[in-house]
Scaffold this active site. Structure first.
Site, PDB file in Angstrom:
ATOM      1  N   GLU A 126       9.723  11.926  45.376  1.00  0.00           N
ATOM      2  CA  GLU A 126       9.821  11.704  43.932  1.00  0.00           C
ATOM      3  C   GLU A 126      10.959  10.735  43.648  1.00  0.00           C
ATOM      4  OE1 GLU A 126       8.536  11.920  41.152  1.00  0.00           O
ATOM      5  OE2 GLU A 126       7.692  13.869  40.667  1.00  0.00           O
ATOM      6  N   ASP A 127      10.828  10.020  42.556  1.00  0.00           N
ATOM      7  CA  ASP A 127      11.942   9.196  42.097  1.00  0.00           C
ATOM      8  C   ASP A 127      13.002  10.068  41.451  1.00  0.00           C
ATOM      9  OD1 ASP A 127      10.262   9.827  39.965  1.00  0.00           O
ATOM     10  OD2 ASP A 127      10.300   7.839  39.075  1.00  0.00           O
ATOM     11  N   ASP A 132      13.808  16.267  37.136  1.00  0.00           N
ATOM     12  CA  ASP A 132      14.678  16.703  36.042  1.00  0.00           C
ATOM     13  C   ASP A 132      14.303  18.121  35.622  1.00  0.00           C
ATOM     14  OD1 ASP A 132      12.410  15.876  34.499  1.00  0.00           O
ATOM     15  OD2 ASP A 132      13.393  14.036  33.944  1.00  0.00           O
ATOM     16  N   PHE A 141      18.770   9.668  30.298  1.00  0.00           N
ATOM     17  CA  PHE A 141      17.588   8.902  30.683  1.00  0.00           C
ATOM     18  C   PHE A 141      17.996   7.698  31.523  1.00  0.00           C
ATOM     19  CE2 PHE A 141      14.005   6.007  30.098  1.00  0.00           C
ATOM     20  CZ  PHE A 141      12.958   6.863  30.403  1.00  0.00           C
ATOM     21  N   ARG A 187      10.813  -0.850  36.079  1.00  0.00           N
ATOM     22  CA  ARG A 187      10.633  -0.347  37.443  1.00  0.00           C
ATOM     23  C   ARG A 187      11.154  -1.315  38.500  1.00  0.00           C
ATOM     24  NH1 ARG A 187       7.501   4.226  37.231  1.00  0.00           N
ATOM     25  NH2 ARG A 187       5.899   4.309  35.624  1.00  0.00           N
TER      26      ARG A 187
END
Length: 177
Positions: A102-103, A106, A155, A168
């Protein structure tokens, strides 16, 4: 350095060199943990594609196969809490060592969904690697085996992470200013 995407401004949070160094360290640990074994690296699209590519290049002495799935729980900068499966799991996962990449983790809602889906396939093992982890937002108790960086609940974009599809391609990670 500041970056503006649509209506939001972001400031640099993690440099490319820091990210690459951390992925190298994680790759070395995965190489030790799975030495001489087969490993199916499962990237969660869209965000993981850069992290996964760089991480796979750092794994040595392990037979690596790669595949992707796509799930979504975000709208803009907020998690909706509802997971949608856009591209499903590959077939025949029974008795395989699976490394989910996963990037970011959260709230953990998407990963929790994915873990339950994978357990039904009866793999040999399931491990999780994430570049970023927000402990303040995390709502579950499953283990993250390989964590690049713990970050505050703000964020972020870049290095595969996006804001409404933008950012990205940025080689660093930027935090909402």
């Amino acid at each position: 350095m500041l970056v503006t995407l649509k209506d939001k401004t972001f400031e640099i949070y993690l440099k490319e060199s820091e990210i690459k160094d951390r992925l190298k360290t994680i790759g070395q640990q995965i190489s030790i943990d799975f030495k001489g074994q087969d490993l199916l690296v499962l990237g969660v699209l869209n965000g993981s594609f850069i992290v996964m590519a760089d991480l796979c290049r750092e794994i040595k002495g392990v037979s690596v196969q790669t595949t992707f799935l796509k799930i979504s729980s975000y709208s803009g900068t907020e998690s909706t809490g509802i997971v949608k499966e856009v591209i499903g799991l590959p077939k025949d996962l029974q008795d395989k060592n699976i490394l989910i990449v996963e990037d970011i983790v959260d709230t953990g809602v998407s990963m929790n969904y994915l873990l339950h889906r994978l357990e039904n396939e009866k793999p040999k093992s399931i491990s999780i690697a994430t570049l970023l982890y927000k402990p303040e937002a995390f709502r579950f108790n499953y283990q993250l085996h390989y964590v690049g960086f713990e970050i505050p609940n703000k964020f972020v974009v870049g290095y595969g992470l996006d804001y409404d599809g933008l950012g990205r391609e940025l080689p660093e990670i930027y935090q909402l200013k």
